[in-house]
Structure formats: C-alpha cells, structure tokens
Scaffold this motif. Sequence first.
Motif, mmCIF file in Angstrom:
data_model
loop_
_atom_site.group_PDB
_atom_site.id
_atom_site.type_symbol
_atom_site.label_atom_id
_atom_site.label_comp_id
_atom_site.label_asym_id
_atom_site.label_seq_id
_atom_site.Cartn_x
_atom_site.Cartn_y
_atom_site.Cartn_z
ATOM 1 N N ALA A 398 23.681 37.032 71.626
ATOM 2 C CA ALA A 398 23.358 37.447 72.992
ATOM 3 C C ALA A 398 22.559 38.747 73.017
ATOM 4 C CB ALA A 398 24.639 37.606 73.803
ATOM 5 N N SER A 399 22.729 39.573 71.976
ATOM 6 C CA SER A 399 21.985 40.834 71.912
ATOM 7 C C SER A 399 20.749 40.736 71.033
ATOM 8 C CB SER A 399 22.899 41.937 71.358
ATOM 9 O OG SER A 399 23.242 41.661 70.004
ATOM 10 N N GLY A 400 20.457 39.533 70.531
ATOM 11 C CA GLY A 400 19.312 39.371 69.652
ATOM 12 C C GLY A 400 19.638 39.595 68.189
ATOM 13 N N GLY A 401 20.920 39.630 67.837
ATOM 14 C CA GLY A 401 21.324 39.818 66.445
ATOM 15 C C GLY A 401 21.834 38.540 65.824
ATOM 16 N N ARG A 402 22.708 38.678 64.840
ATOM 17 C CA ARG A 402 23.243 37.502 64.172
ATOM 18 C C ARG A 402 24.526 37.866 63.435
ATOM 19 N NH1 ARG A 402 18.939 39.140 60.922
ATOM 20 N NH2 ARG A 402 19.456 39.546 58.719
ATOM 21 N N LEU A 405 28.029 36.218 56.857
ATOM 22 C CA LEU A 405 29.251 36.114 56.073
ATOM 23 C C LEU A 405 28.940 36.385 54.614
ATOM 24 C CD1 LEU A 405 30.877 32.880 57.585
ATOM 25 C CD2 LEU A 405 31.301 35.249 58.202
ATOM 26 N N GLY A 406 29.843 37.087 53.950
ATOM 27 C CA GLY A 406 29.640 37.378 52.538
ATOM 28 C C GLY A 406 30.947 37.738 51.865
ATOM 29 N N GLU A 407 30.855 38.228 50.639
ATOM 30 C CA GLU A 407 32.026 38.633 49.864
ATOM 31 C C GLU A 407 31.832 40.058 49.369
ATOM 32 O OE1 GLU A 407 32.806 35.965 46.715
ATOM 33 O OE2 GLU A 407 33.282 34.247 48.012
ATOM 34 N N ARG A 408 32.942 40.770 49.294
ATOM 35 C CA ARG A 408 32.895 42.133 48.765
ATOM 36 C C ARG A 408 32.701 42.076 47.256
ATOM 37 N NH1 ARG A 408 37.897 45.559 50.780
ATOM 38 N NH2 ARG A 408 36.684 47.110 49.621
ATOM 39 N N PRO A 409 32.074 43.094 46.687
ATOM 40 C CA PRO A 409 31.880 43.098 45.229
ATOM 41 C C PRO A 409 33.187 42.955 44.459
ATOM 42 C CG PRO A 409 30.547 44.801 46.265
ATOM 43 C CD PRO A 409 31.421 44.237 47.337
ATOM 44 N N GLY A 410 34.263 43.536 44.957
ATOM 45 C CA GLY A 410 35.536 43.459 44.251
ATOM 46 C C GLY A 410 36.400 42.293 44.685
ATOM 47 N N GLY A 411 35.869 41.406 45.529
ATOM 48 C CA GLY A 411 36.647 40.291 46.040
ATOM 49 C C GLY A 411 37.048 40.506 47.482
ATOM 50 N N GLY A 412 37.210 39.444 48.192
ATOM 51 C CA GLY A 412 37.564 39.539 49.593
ATOM 52 C C GLY A 412 36.374 39.194 50.488
ATOM 53 N N ALA A 413 36.656 39.025 51.760
ATOM 54 C CA ALA A 413 35.622 38.633 52.722
ATOM 55 C C ALA A 413 34.944 39.850 53.325
ATOM 56 C CB ALA A 413 36.226 37.772 53.826
ATOM 57 N N GLU A 414 33.681 39.654 53.702
ATOM 58 C CA GLU A 414 32.933 40.699 54.388
ATOM 59 C C GLU A 414 32.104 40.033 55.489
ATOM 60 O OE1 GLU A 414 30.857 44.496 52.715
ATOM 61 O OE2 GLU A 414 29.350 42.871 52.746
ATOM 62 N N VAL A 415 32.389 40.410 56.720
ATOM 63 C CA VAL A 415 31.685 39.853 57.865
ATOM 64 C C VAL A 415 30.864 40.974 58.505
ATOM 65 C CG1 VAL A 415 31.914 38.681 60.072
ATOM 66 C CG2 VAL A 415 33.548 38.196 58.252
ATOM 67 N N VAL A 416 29.564 40.705 58.661
ATOM 68 C CA VAL A 416 28.651 41.683 59.227
ATOM 69 C C VAL A 416 28.142 41.149 60.553
ATOM 70 C CG1 VAL A 416 26.506 42.994 58.922
ATOM 71 C CG2 VAL A 416 27.990 42.501 56.958
ATOM 72 N N LEU A 417 28.311 41.947 61.607
ATOM 73 C CA LEU A 417 27.834 41.577 62.941
ATOM 74 C C LEU A 417 26.659 42.490 63.262
ATOM 75 C CD1 LEU A 417 28.965 39.471 64.923
ATOM 76 C CD2 LEU A 417 30.012 41.341 66.178
ATOM 77 N N ARG A 418 25.468 41.885 63.319
ATOM 78 C CA ARG A 418 24.247 42.643 63.650
ATOM 79 C C ARG A 418 24.044 42.596 65.159
ATOM 80 N NH1 ARG A 418 20.748 44.070 59.590
ATOM 81 N NH2 ARG A 418 21.313 43.338 57.505
#
Length: 424
Positions: A398-402, A405-418
């Motif tokens: 809605a703001s023009g972002g996206r 989804l990814g993974e942390r270097p040491g393991g685990g999830a990483e979600v980035v909201l642009r």
Amino acid sequence: MRARLALLVAAVSVLIVISFLVPLALLLRTAAEDRATVRATSDAQSLATVVGTADADTIRLTVDQLVAESGRPVSVFLPDGTVLGSPATPTPAVQLATRGQSLTAQTADGREVVIAVQGRTDGTAVIRTVVPYAEMTAGVGRAWLVLALLGVVLVLIGLAVADRLARTLVRPIGELSAVSHRLANAELDARVRPAGPAELREVGGALNHLAGRIQELLVQEREQVADLSHRLRTPLTALRLEAESLRDPQDAARVTEAVDGLERAVTGLIRQARWRTPAEGVVVTDAVATVADRVAFWSVLAEDTGRAVELDLAPGPLPVGVPADELAAAVDALLGNVFAHTPDGTAFAVRLAPADGQVLLTVADEGPGITTDSVRRGASQAGSTGLGLDIARRAAQASGGRLELGERPGGGAEVVLRLGPPNQ
C-alpha cells in the motif's frame, strides 16, 4: 484503432479504384484511337468513287478539298506513279495495296490507312492517309484527368465513411475503457451508456451488471465483517469484567489495557468495514512511534515467556505512507508469528532504519526459520489462519514497498518490511 480503420479503408479503396479506373483509362485511349481511325478511313473511302472514275485534275481538286477539311495528309497514288494531294513516297503498305489489299499500319507519325481502288483502266490506284498521334489521343488526357479526380473523390468519400464508422466504434470502446479504470479506482457508481454496434452495447450492459454485482458483494462483505466484529463486543465485555475482578491491580491494569486495545481494533474494523472509501489526501505515519508502541506491548508477553527482545530504532520521526492502524496490525502480525511459531525462550530482534528513500522494518528471530510459501494468503504450517504475513505484505504494498523473507546468518527467520514514503 480509428487510424488503422481509416488506413485499411484507404488501401482497399485505392485498390478498387485502380482496378476499375486503369482498365477504363486504357479502354478510353483505345476507343479514341479507333474513332480517329474510323473517321480517317471513312474520309478516304469517300474518295474511292472519284479516284476510280475521274481524271487526274478532278481527283486533285477533290483530294485538296478533303485535306483542307480534315486537316490530315491525304495522298492518291495513280497506277502511272503520279502522286496527287499531300506529297508522299510509296510505303510498304502502299506497295502492298497496289495488289488490291486495303490495310492499316503503324508508322512513326501515327496510323497509316491505305485503301486499294480497283476498276481503273490503267490499273489499281491507292488512297493513303495518316492519322497523327495527336488526333488519336485527342481528349484522352482530359478524360484521364476526370477519371483521376473521380478516383480521388471516391477515396475521400470512403475515408469519410470509414472515419464516421470508426467513431461509432472507438467512442464506445473509449467509454468502456474509462469506466473500467474508474471501477479499478473504486468508483463503483461508474456506469457505461450503451452505444455503438449491438456487440458493444452488450459489452457495456455486461460491464454495468458486473459493476452492480461488485457493489452488492462489497456491501454484503462489509456488512458481514461489521456484524462479525460487532459480535466480538460481547466476549470483550466479559473479558473486561473478568479483568476488573482480578485481585492483583497490576494484572488487572495490564489485562484491561489489552482489552481496551482489542476493543479499539474492533471498533476501527467496524468503522472501516461500514464506511470504507478510497484513500484521499496524503497518509503520513511515524513508523518509529508505532513500532515502539507495539514492541512495548509485546515485550510484556516476551518477558513472561522468557524471550530476549532487542529493539533498534533509528532516530525519529520516520514518516511512511501507511495508516497507523494498518502499520500496527502489520507489526502485530510479524511479532505474533514469532510467538506462535517459535518455542518459548527464543530471542528476537526488531530494527527500524531508513534505506534508499524507504523505511526498513526487520523482525528476526532465532527459531527454525520460515518458508517463502508462507507469504501466500491462507498458507500456514502451524494451524493458524495464515493471514499474518499477508497482512504485512499488503501494508507494505500500500505504501509502494514490499515484503521480503530470508534467514539470519546464524539461523532463524528474518522478515523485512520495506515501507515507502508518504504519497505526494
């Protein structure tokens, strides 16, 4: 489309005009040549009686008179070699005519007409005349000019008719396109005035029916969401009473605050469902304040479940083009996934920082990770509704972002909201 139709009609008209006028032009030229030849032959044949019976002086006077009247050269070759009328030398056609055969032949000056005259006591005489090219083509140029103008007029008439026909097609199609764009921009009261051919009128009626049906379905959906949200007020009231009955004042205050937040969310959902309209103006939300508020809310639960929380917020304010309630819902969805899909005691981190004209909200945990399929609406690997990541994704878009989804270097999830900047 209008230009293409005009071009098509012009091409077809030109082909038709050429296929019709070119043969007609050639026919006119041939007819003019034949007409001049027939006229010259008739004039020469008018001398046959005089040449066959009269003396040389009479023939000379008659030939000179014909030359003066016709304007073309006329010669009479007598059997003794005398040439009367226009001076000329015997040509192969004349020599052939002395044997008694009349004929026509092409020469450098035009068309040669020779007539054999038999019956003289001294042998066969020959009458010769030449039809010049100027006489054979007299009036042909003017006729061709008239045909060319006629062809141009026919092509212009065809273009005018094609343009009028194209307007009757293009105008309704343009209106259909405009109404479609208005419907796409949530102007659900937009309708088409059926016009043009029967097929386009049918399409216009179908589009109007579709718009009406969409409007009905949206009304039904909003009423159902509003009714469902309204039903939540009863259990919320019960929760408030239970919270007020707690003996520990801190627990009562904490639960009451949670109930108040949930009630505000339900009230906002009811208002949005019943009176939702397309966004107008510029939407500006301070991402720092909203994220900090939601992380503080979830930090209480994190403390109860033994989770370490790392919060890294850039100095604010950081304006984004997302309504505050939608951004709060997105943050709640991301943090709720951490609590729902990782075991107790799993640490997580929340970071907020500007980058390339956008604001990056990162939620990372030390859990088992996440698959990219989970971002699909309704997809879940833990028995939940599967709407959390979709809510966050829609807020970012809605703001023009996206959403990434990814993974942390040491393991685990990483979600980035642009998150994009406010609309200008």
